[in-house]
Structure formats: C-alpha cells, structure tokens
Design a protein around this motif. Sequence first.
Motif, short mmCIF file in Angstrom:
data_model
loop_
_atom_site.label_atom_id
_atom_site.label_comp_id
_atom_site.label_asym_id
_atom_site.label_seq_id
_atom_site.Cartn_x
_atom_site.Cartn_y
_atom_site.Cartn_z
N GLY A 1 3.09 13.77 -9.77
CA GLY A 1 2.14 14.53 -10.68
C GLY A 1 2.17 15.70 -10.80
N LEU A 2 2.55 16.42 -9.39
CA LEU A 2 2.57 17.93 -9.39
C LEU A 2 3.64 18.37 -10.36
N GLN B 1 9.89 14.93 5.63
CA GLN B 1 9.52 15.23 3.92
C GLN B 1 9.14 13.59 3.61
N VAL B 2 8.20 13.61 2.88
CA VAL B 2 7.63 12.44 2.43
C VAL B 2 7.25 12.54 0.96
N THR B 3 6.99 11.26 0.36
CA THR B 3 6.27 10.93 -0.63
C THR B 3 4.88 10.41 -0.36
N LYS C 1 -1.82 4.01 -6.98
CA LYS C 1 -0.24 3.99 -6.41
C LYS C 1 0.77 4.96 -7.26
N ASP C 2 0.03 5.90 -7.78
CA ASP C 2 0.97 6.92 -8.36
C ASP C 2 1.23 8.05 -7.42
N GLN D 1 -7.96 8.68 1.63
CA GLN D 1 -6.90 7.77 2.24
C GLN D 1 -5.70 7.60 1.31
N CYS D 2 -4.41 7.60 1.70
CA CYS D 2 -3.23 7.56 0.84
C CYS D 2 -2.15 6.66 1.43
N LEU D 3 -1.20 6.33 0.66
CA LEU D 3 -0.08 5.77 1.20
C LEU D 3 1.06 6.72 1.25
N LEU D 4 1.83 6.75 2.46
CA LEU D 4 2.86 7.59 2.81
C LEU D 4 4.32 7.24 3.33
#
Length: 914
Positions: free
Chosen positions: A858-859, A843-845, A852-853, A829-832
């Motif tokens: 990171g990539l 296009q999202v982060t 919350k990184d 589960q992530c935050l989008l």
Amino acid sequence: MASAVTAQVQSNPTSAPQLQRGIVKMVLSGCAVIVRGQPRGGPPPERQINLSNIRAGALARRAIQGQPDTKDTPDEPWAFQAREFMRKKVIGKEVCFTVENKTPQGREYGMVYLGKDTSGENIAESLVAEGLATVRREGIRGNNPDQARLCDLEDQAKSSKKGLWSEGGGSHTIRDLKYTIENPRNFVDSLHQKPVNAIIEHVRDGCMVRALLLPDYYLVTVMLSGVKCPTFKREADGSETPEPFAAEAKFFTESRLLQRDVQIILESCPNQVILGTILHPNGNITELLLKEGFARCVDWSMAVYTQGAEKLRAAERSAKERKVRIWKDYVAPTANLDQKDRQFVAKVMQVVNADAIVVKLNSGEYKTIHLSSIRPPRLEGEEKNKDKDKRFRPLYDIPYMFEAREFLRKKLIGKKVNVTVDYIRAATGAMETGGVPAFPERTCATVTIGGINIAEALVSKGLATVIRYRQDDDQRSSHYDELLAAEARAIKNGKGLHSKKEVPIHRVADISGETQKAKQFLPFLQRAGRSEAVVEYVFSGSRLKLYMPKETCLITFLLAGIECPRGSRNMPGGMQVAEPYSEEAMLFTKELVLQREVEVEVESMDKAGNFIGWLHIEGVNLSVALVENALSKVHFTAERSSYYKSLVSVEETARQRKEKLWANYEEKPKEEVAQLPEEKERVAKYRSVYVTEITDGMHFYAQDVETGTKLENLMESMRGEIAAQPPVEGSFAPRRGDFCIAKFADGEWYRARIERVESPAKVHVFYIDYGNREILSSTRLAALPPAFSTRTLPPQATEYAFAFIQVPQDEDARADAVDSLVRDIQNTQCLLNVEYSGVVCPQVTLQFADSKDDVGLGLVKEGLVMVDVRKEKHLQKMVTEYLNGQESAKSARLNIWRYGDFRDDDADEFGYRR
C-alpha cells in the motif's frame, strides 16, 4: 702555609745546613723560587727560597688598587731575562736546597741545586756565570769556597761582557691587555683562533689563568672555554672561602701549567671575558680537568670551544661514571632504569605535539616519550592575551606549531624508531587541592630514525628551540651540544621561528557539530568522490575527527555500514558505562589510521552535522576491517552499499570464529526465519501481532498476540507489588544497560532499559515491552523487582523492518511515510510474515487483520516509498507485484514521484539513490 712547611721540614740555623728536596712550583724572580713538597691528599705545603749571596733585577710591579701612594714600577734591566733563565731551567723540576739563613721576618736564604743532591747544577752559579745576577760581596767570608767561586764567575762574566755587563739592551715592556687595549674583542678576533705562544704567569683557580702572550708580551686573563671549576668565594670581610675541591683544582692546573710554555687559542670575548683553550705538549688541560672530576661542562661557553665539544662531554661522562671528586655523590638520571628500559626500539603511533610522541613497545604497551631538551613553538608576550574570547587551538593558532607537528608526523608515524632515555623529569607544580601534579612525570629521550636525531632535525629547521639549563642541572639530552649547534645554524639561516618573514597563518574551519556549515560542505564532499584527509583524533572505533587539507576544514566523520561498540563517556549524571570491546575497537582504529593520510567517501550526514561515509587506508576499508576483527557488526544501512557483500562475508567469518563480539553468539533456531536459499516457493506463515511503536526510520515494534496474556498478568502483579511497597524516590542510580522500571506519562510503571545517562534529570530509557523511548528524570525510575525480570518474561517488543521497501533518505518524504503508518497500523492488530533476515532485524510483510491487504505494498502504491529489488527466485512474484505497484504510483505522479522519476538525474544530494 709557612707553618705547614716548617712542620714538614725542620731547619736548624745553629747546625750545619740540612739538605732538603722539593719541586719548583714557581720562579718569582732571578733569585727567588717557590718550592713545594709532594701532594698527599691535597695541595702540598710550599716555601719560598731566596738564593744566597746574589741579587737579580726586580720585575715590574703594578700599583696596588686603592692605594694612591703606590706607583707602577718597570722591570729592572735584565730582570725578565734572569727570570726566564731560571724558569726554563728549574720550573717543575726536582731540586735540592739548603737553608743557610732565616731572617726574623721569616725569609729563607740558601743554595738550590738541580737534582737530588748537591752534585747537580748550582743555580746561583749559573745565573752569575751568564751575567744575569750580581754577587753580594759585602757579606762574603774569605774562607767560604762557594762564595769565592761566585766572585770568580762574576769577574769572568764581566770580562766576557755577558748580560748585565754587556753594552745596553736587556730591557723590555710587558703590557697588560686590560689597560692597553680598548676593545679586547677586536684583539681576540684579529688572531682568528690561531694558536699563540704564551707563558702561564698565574693560576687564579682551576679554570682561570693569567698568561703572557708572545712575542708581543701582552698579559691577558683567560678563562677556559666550556668548563667551570670550583672557585674561591670572596666574603664580605675580604677573606676567600674555597668551594669543595677548589684548592685541589687550582693545584691540578698549577702543577701542570704554571710558568710553562704553552699555546693558547683565544676563542671568544663575551662581556670583556676572554675565553680560550690552553694546549700543552702533554695534553689539553680542559679535558684533563673534566676527566679527573675537577670541572663540569658549561653550555654558555661550550659553543665557542674549537677542539670538539663531544670530547669534553665524554671526559665529563667518564668522571661521572667513576664518581670522582665533584661527582662523588652523582646519581645518573637513568640510574634506576634497566638497560632494556633505557634503550629500546618502538613504533610511533601518535605525535602529541612538537616535542612528544606516543610509541608502542614490543610488549604492546603504549608510552609517551618527550624529546629531550627542546621546547616546541609557543606564544610569547602580548599574543597570549589576544583573542581571549576566541576558541584557542594551539595546533593552528601558535605559529609554526602545525609545521612542527606535520614534520614529525610525516617523518615518524607508523615507523620504528630508536629511543634512548636521557632522563625522567619528576611530576611538578602540584595543585593546591587534591595534590594533582600540573605536569605529570615525563620520560625524556633522544629519538633517532635512520641515524637522524629527530630533535636535532626539528631544531635545525627552526621548528623548536633548545632549553637552557642551570649549571648544576644534569637532566638534559645526551646530544645537547648538537642541539645547540643546530639552533645556531637555524638562527644564522633565519629558519622557521627565527625567520624575519611573516609567520604562516592556518585558517582551518572546524565544522564539527556545526549543522548549517556541514550542510553547505556536504554536496562538495559527496561530488568529490574520494577525498584526501588526515585523521586528527579517534573518539571511538567508528567516530573520528578528520582534517581535510584541500578544504582546510575539520570534520567529525562516522564510519558507514557498521555498528561499533560505544565507549564510556563522562556525562553530567555520571560516567556512562562502556559497551564490551569498545576500548579494543578504539585502539584498533587508532593503530591503523591515527594521524595517517587516508581517503574518505562522504555519503551523507546526521542531524548533528557529522558526516557519514567510508574510510580507506592503503587499500583497506576501515569498516570492513573492524567487522573482520569482530569489533563491529554490520548495520542494515550497508545493504545498498557496494561494500555490503564484503561486510557480510567478513562478518560471517568472524561470527564462525566466535571471538570478541561474537564470543557468546548462538545461531537462531531455523524455524524462526524461512530457509530462503533452499526454498522453491515463498512460505507464508502469518501470525497475529500487535503493533506498539513505529520509529522515524520506518522500523516498527510488535508484540505476539499469543503471549499478550502473560504480559498483562505480569504487569498486573508488578503494579500490585509496587503499590504495596512504593520505591524510594531518588534512591535509584541509573547506569547504561541496566534494566529498571519507569513511570510513564500515564502514571503507571513499565519495564525499561537505560540507554543513556545525560544527567540525573535526563535519562534515556527504552520500554522493552512496547518499543517506545522516553527521556525521564531519575526520580521516575526504580530498580526492577527480581520476580519480574527478563528471565521471568523476555522483552515483548520485537523490532521489525518492512521487506521489499527502500526507505526514503529525504527527511520529508520519510516523515510522510511514517505518518501514514502511524495512522494505519499503530496500536492495531496485524498479521506478520518473516520474508528474509536483515542485518539488524527480520524483514517482514504485514497485512491488515481484517482486509488482509499488504501494508508495505500500500505504501508503494501511494508513492510514499520505493521498491528494494531482491534477487532470490522464490521472492520474484512478490517483487514483481511491488514493482507493478511502483509503476502505477509513478504514472500517477504520487508523492515522491510527483516530479517524475528523480532517479534519472542521479542526484544524490536529493537523498535518493537507485
């Protein structure tokens, strides 16, 4: 024949001689003529009249073949002169005559007068007065004044020493060319096709005569050049059977030419048969025979006709149109066509091969036209059996086929031409099964451009040959003689197919689908920039086959930057259904570029060895043109192209017009994507999602956590219903685009969409709630129960792409980045947060739920990807943070930066670009 004459004119020898009339058909000798009546529905009756009380010399006679006892006999003195005197005086003239005596053998003797009554010239008296005949005094009666006058005239001729009574002379020799000249061809050639004076001595049939050439007295048999009349067929018993209109044709020629003074042009002598044209002051008998329907044109002798073959064709055409005589049942090859279908102007869209083109009519309909009466280059003899195992490519492997195709392509493609339909050839050669014709119906026509007959031009260059037809085959080009003449010129000059030089060889490498060969060619094509090419084939709106002249290779080329509807394809498992507007897109591309000379920019290639890039024709970018016409959508891969702005601009215009692909388009609600242009600050509205799948292109699929419960309930209900009523295995027929349920590897059923059907054993499916794909057998598929359709619950897997990230083009580097993502976020589960809209997907982060990184940042920091620099003001803070992370990775030489900043080399072949 004698009985017919008797039926027409009765002669009673016991009464006073009855005056009768007729026309002199032929002079047999100085004292015998053949008189005919008037024709009524056919050749008229005729009878021989011998002049009473006189005798003229006998003409020469040849020995009868097969009878060794007979011998040749020469002319008696003054016999020929007597015949000539009579011929010039009475042939073809109207005469009256009386029959004074009739022998038991049927020979009739009488007096002949020029004109309609006895006041005219007495022919017998004229002959005796000229000393060309003697009087039979033994049967003369003293009380007959006519006989007494003949004796007086003979005495006067004797005293004047005329003719027979002159001293010496009066003999000459007629030579039969057949027996006196060893090589008739040399004799004919020696005359140089100059007119020769002649007398027609005999008419064998409508188009064959015996003629006496003057002044050398050669007797020759002449066949009329360019025509053939109905003939008399000789049966086994020696009798002759006339073909329809044979007797009429013979009479037509006889009544005009027999024993007339003419001029003959001896034109050729193939196989000892002398061909010629007979010229009479009243006209050309060849043309007259054709015009009156007594003859037809023949190609084999038409070539030597010196008076203009077009005149003969015109005369024959006139007879056909009037349906006279031999043409009484004639039906024109284009009789069933309207004038607009028989003659029209059209635009050439494709050259199929060296004798066929595809044209576009004013109505928008496409029609294949074959050039009449020509045959394209083809393999002959042993060549057909050579290289059986080799993939045969007619265009390149048949000598001169490529040259012929190129001649037509350069001359015709995209041009307006005039089409005149000559005939329609019916479908032939039906196969044993199914009744499918081996050759479909063909429309054969004469095609001209700028007054030039394309078929004639092709033949004259030796790039095609002319078809030879049967005599009764009327389905041929309306300019057939010009084609024959053009072929004769090509043969004489040794052009093309008729050349004795070595045939041209085209070594063209077909690297379509050859991945290894394509990889070798790729760097050359990339460095070349814009390369010249010819579009050989159009598979779909965005997939083409190109011929590269400089590289002499064939490649499959995919248009970059667009997503074009896919057409139907015949797959092992059945027909793959076409996407909407795929056919329209293909026709658009065909009309614009097929067989045209274009320029291409090759950017990359796919796994199957197909090249990807941009295609330009006359300043038009085909990708942009397809999008502009609402036949394609912009693909996200176009973003880093210099054509991206153009593509987005024309797509927006097409979208606003709401036509074709955009007909049902509805703008997404504004709240789904932040209104970026108006925003002063970046809006961060993160929501919880569950990442279910990551693709090789670094896109990912995620489910909204909020709707997770609905999906679980739906799946539980669906599986319960399936357990209660299991689907019948193999009953489902998969079709592309259909929704269904599919049994996954865990043995459970999930909702899916069919993307492709290769065969019943290979069906490509997409799991709409999870984003993953799989190839299954159709036995593991079933119909989607209506209660669980996408109307009940929309597909739960949504596709996203990472914002601010440039995906590596190098396969290994991209694989490393994907592996890192799979380890970190798949099935978590992530935050989008949606940052901006993309061509294909938002296009999202993405942030890790606990720390919350930023996953994308990171990539970048790990040196697995590069930064995609955005220009929007409200995004600059994020862009700066990403760029700082990239500089950190470069300094540490992490992953893609391990050899430094490779972008300084500007080496596209490494898979990266700025």
